[in-house]
Design an enzyme around this catalytic site. Structure first.
Site, PDB file in Angstrom:
ATOM      1  N   HIS A   1       0.861  -1.188   0.000  1.00  0.00           N
ATOM      2  CA  HIS A   1       0.000   0.000   0.000  1.00  0.00           C
ATOM      3  C   HIS A   1       0.895   1.234   0.000  1.00  0.00           C
ATOM      4  O   HIS A   1       1.352   1.690   1.053  1.00  0.00           O
ATOM      5  CB  HIS A   1      -0.935  -0.021   1.230  1.00  0.00           C
ATOM      6  CG  HIS A   1      -1.928   1.089   1.253  1.00  0.00           C
ATOM      7  ND1 HIS A   1      -3.133   1.001   1.911  1.00  0.00           N
ATOM      8  CD2 HIS A   1      -1.910   2.333   0.699  1.00  0.00           C
ATOM      9  CE1 HIS A   1      -3.797   2.131   1.770  1.00  0.00           C
ATOM     10  NE2 HIS A   1      -3.067   2.966   1.046  1.00  0.00           N
TER      11      HIS A   1
ATOM     12  N   HIS B   1       1.422   4.949  -2.372  1.00  0.00           N
ATOM     13  CA  HIS B   1       1.078   5.852  -3.482  1.00  0.00           C
ATOM     14  C   HIS B   1       2.378   6.500  -3.931  1.00  0.00           C
ATOM     15  O   HIS B   1       3.025   7.179  -3.120  1.00  0.00           O
ATOM     16  CB  HIS B   1       0.095   6.925  -3.016  1.00  0.00           C
ATOM     17  CG  HIS B   1      -1.166   6.357  -2.442  1.00  0.00           C
ATOM     18  ND1 HIS B   1      -2.315   6.195  -3.180  1.00  0.00           N
ATOM     19  CD2 HIS B   1      -1.444   5.872  -1.196  1.00  0.00           C
ATOM     20  CE1 HIS B   1      -3.251   5.652  -2.424  1.00  0.00           C
ATOM     21  NE2 HIS B   1      -2.754   5.434  -1.207  1.00  0.00           N
TER      22      HIS B   1
ATOM     23  N   HIS C   1      -9.661   1.466  -1.259  1.00  0.00           N
ATOM     24  CA  HIS C   1      -9.535   2.038   0.080  1.00  0.00           C
ATOM     25  C   HIS C   1     -10.952   2.059   0.668  1.00  0.00           C
ATOM     26  O   HIS C   1     -11.873   2.599   0.036  1.00  0.00           O
ATOM     27  CB  HIS C   1      -9.036   3.480   0.010  1.00  0.00           C
ATOM     28  CG  HIS C   1      -7.580   3.652  -0.282  1.00  0.00           C
ATOM     29  ND1 HIS C   1      -6.940   3.051  -1.321  1.00  0.00           N
ATOM     30  CD2 HIS C   1      -6.637   4.410   0.363  1.00  0.00           C
ATOM     31  CE1 HIS C   1      -5.656   3.419  -1.314  1.00  0.00           C
ATOM     32  NE2 HIS C   1      -5.451   4.244  -0.300  1.00  0.00           N
TER      33      HIS C   1
ATOM     34  N   GLU D   1     -11.160   3.607   6.121  1.00  0.00           N
ATOM     35  CA  GLU D   1     -10.084   4.442   6.697  1.00  0.00           C
ATOM     36  C   GLU D   1     -10.779   5.498   7.556  1.00  0.00           C
ATOM     37  O   GLU D   1     -10.599   5.561   8.761  1.00  0.00           O
ATOM     38  CB  GLU D   1      -9.259   5.078   5.562  1.00  0.00           C
ATOM     39  CG  GLU D   1      -8.126   5.984   6.026  1.00  0.00           C
ATOM     40  CD  GLU D   1      -7.382   6.667   4.870  1.00  0.00           C
ATOM     41  OE1 GLU D   1      -7.955   6.752   3.757  1.00  0.00           O
ATOM     42  OE2 GLU D   1      -6.247   7.127   5.083  1.00  0.00           O
TER      43      GLU D   1
ATOM     44  N   ASP E   1       1.823   3.813   2.871  1.00  0.00           N
ATOM     45  CA  ASP E   1       0.838   4.745   2.305  1.00  0.00           C
ATOM     46  C   ASP E   1       1.501   5.927   1.572  1.00  0.00           C
ATOM     47  O   ASP E   1       1.663   5.859   0.352  1.00  0.00           O
ATOM     48  CB  ASP E   1      -0.126   5.226   3.401  1.00  0.00           C
ATOM     49  CG  ASP E   1      -1.498   5.621   2.875  1.00  0.00           C
ATOM     50  OD1 ASP E   1      -1.764   5.444   1.679  1.00  0.00           O
ATOM     51  OD2 ASP E   1      -2.333   6.101   3.676  1.00  0.00           O
ATOM     52  N   ASP E   2       1.849   6.978   2.314  1.00  0.00           N
ATOM     53  CA  ASP E   2       2.461   8.173   1.715  1.00  0.00           C
ATOM     54  C   ASP E   2       3.649   8.598   2.580  1.00  0.00           C
ATOM     55  O   ASP E   2       3.596   9.607   3.287  1.00  0.00           O
ATOM     56  CB  ASP E   2       1.428   9.309   1.658  1.00  0.00           C
ATOM     57  CG  ASP E   2       0.210   8.910   0.858  1.00  0.00           C
ATOM     58  OD1 ASP E   2       0.291   8.869  -0.374  1.00  0.00           O
ATOM     59  OD2 ASP E   2      -0.829   8.591   1.489  1.00  0.00           O
TER      60      ASP E   2
HETATM   61  N1  ADE Z   1      -4.358   8.978  -1.566  1.00  0.00           N
HETATM   62  C1  ADE Z   1      -3.109   8.917  -1.072  1.00  0.00           C
HETATM   63  N2  ADE Z   1      -3.128   8.455   0.179  1.00  0.00           N
HETATM   64  C2  ADE Z   1      -4.410   8.205   0.497  1.00  0.00           C
HETATM   65  C3  ADE Z   1      -5.087   7.703   1.638  1.00  0.00           C
HETATM   66  N3  ADE Z   1      -4.436   7.374   2.761  1.00  0.00           N
HETATM   67  N4  ADE Z   1      -6.427   7.610   1.607  1.00  0.00           N
HETATM   68  C4  ADE Z   1      -7.092   7.959   0.514  1.00  0.00           C
HETATM   69  N5  ADE Z   1      -6.512   8.417  -0.584  1.00  0.00           N
HETATM   70  C5  ADE Z   1      -5.183   8.540  -0.597  1.00  0.00           C
HETATM   71 ZN    ZN Z   2      -3.607   4.869   0.564  1.00  0.00          ZN
END
Ligand code: ADE
Ligand code: ZN
Length: 331
Positions: free
Chosen positions: A16, A18, A196, A199, A277-278
């Site tokens: 996971h 991006h 997703h 969350e 994630d990011d």
């Molecule tokens: N785009 C990038 N990170 C995300 C996340 N955690 N939730 C939804 N969209 C995303």
């Molecule tokens: Zn994500």
């Protein structure tokens, strides 16, 4: 062995991630400068100071703004290769990652520019570092179904580059069912289905992801534990969840990592994995996520081995490759 070293030497897959979320401010400034695009911040430090988020939307606004400096194939290559270089340093052997085509095509950057840059870096990651990877086209759920359908048609000539299709961006008010038709088309082309859900959104969105989109894997899914029937289905069907501890902390999905559900989920027999994630925005890449959650929840080495093994079980690798990596875990 120290915890940090133990995590470092475990073979791991990241499931996971991006790619736009790996954009470190230093690289953002460098690419912005060479493309003649001004950022609204005057220094790297100022950018980092802006990374305080009360919720998902506050993060997304900054994340989409950062991506605006990416224009050329080389930009997408540099972004992606920088990420793989870090993963090589962290003992990561396989990555399945998202990119958001609409973030780029809506600015006039062509689909092929984005794909060529990213896939060239994927090829180099394999030849330089031995890291395998798969690319997932992610649909922005705050945009219309029509935009998603159009994006899928634009993606058609490139479908052989993708292992799957995902759904991301602002969750509340954009239930998975909004995109049933797009995902149906993707499934007909043999793509794996991800979304997703849970969350910030309710368990109902996870039910929709399962029953309407027919997902093969669930991204986040934190709120599944609010519904016992849902937990039971996720366990019975061994649907994998890609959890992202530092993301959850930074976006205030949990107030404290000690409240994170991953240990509870492991205990229930859910197929849970640790992911980043990011990472450029949330203060840590994959190993830092393992370290933070291990410390907060007092996870044992066996728990950590299980989580790393789950990352292969939950991947879209061939069965023999999964087994090869999992066996390495228990030598
Ligand atoms: N785009 C990038 N990170 C995300 C996340 N955690 N939730 C939804 N969209 C995303
Ligand atoms: Zn994500």
């Amino acid at each position: 062995m120290e915890l940090k070293q133990f995590i470092q030497q475990l073979p791991k897959a990241e499931l996971h991630l991006h790619i736009e979320g790996t954009f470190e401010p230093e690289l953002m400034f460098a690419i912005g400068k060479r493309n003649g695009i001004e950022l609204k911040y005057s220094s790297v430090e100022e950018v980092r100071e802006a990374y305080q988020f009360a919720n998902l939307q506050e993060f997304l606004d900054i994340y989409y703004a950062g991506a605006q400096v990416l224009l050329y194939e080389q930009d997408f290559y540099d972004l992606t290769f920088a990420y793989f270089t870090r993963m090589h340093q962290q003992g990561v052997v396989h990555v399945e990652f998202f990119f958001d085509p609409q973030t780029h095509t809506d600015r006039g950057v062509s689909f092929s520019t984005v794909i060529k840059g990213i896939t060239r870096a994927m090829d180099d990651a394999r030849s330089h570092f031995g890291i395998s990877s798969g690319l997932i086209l992610s649909v922005l759920r705050h945009l219309s179904e029509e935009s998603a359908l159009q994006t899928f048609e634009e993606a058609r000539p490139f479908l052989s580059y993708f292992i799957g299709i995902g759904l991301d961006s602002s969750e509340m008010g954009h239930p998975p069912v909004k995109f049933s038709r797009v995902f149906e088309k993707a499934r007909a082309e043999g793509l794996k289905i991800l979304a997703h859900a849970g969350e910030e959104g309710p368990p109902a969105y996870i039910w929709q992801a399962l029953n309407e989109l027919k997902i093969d894997r669930l991204d986040h899914g934190n709120r599944s534990i609010e519904d016992d029937d849902l937990v039971q289905v996720l366990v019975e069907r061994q649907i994998a969840l890609t959890l992202c501890p530092l993301s959850n902390l930074k976006l205030q999905v949990v107030k404290d990592l000690r409240d994170h559900p991953i240990k509870y989920m492991l205990g229930k027999g859910m197929l849970v994995t640790v992911n980043s994630d990011d990472p450029a925005y949330f203060g840590g890449y994959l190993n830092e996520n393992y370290e933070a959650i291990a410390e907060a929840l007092n996870l044992s080495k066996d728990d950590l081995r299980k989580l790393a093994a789950n990352s292969f079980t939950a991947s879209f690798l061939h069965e023999d490759e999964k087994q090869r990596y999992i066996q390495m875990m228990y030598v």
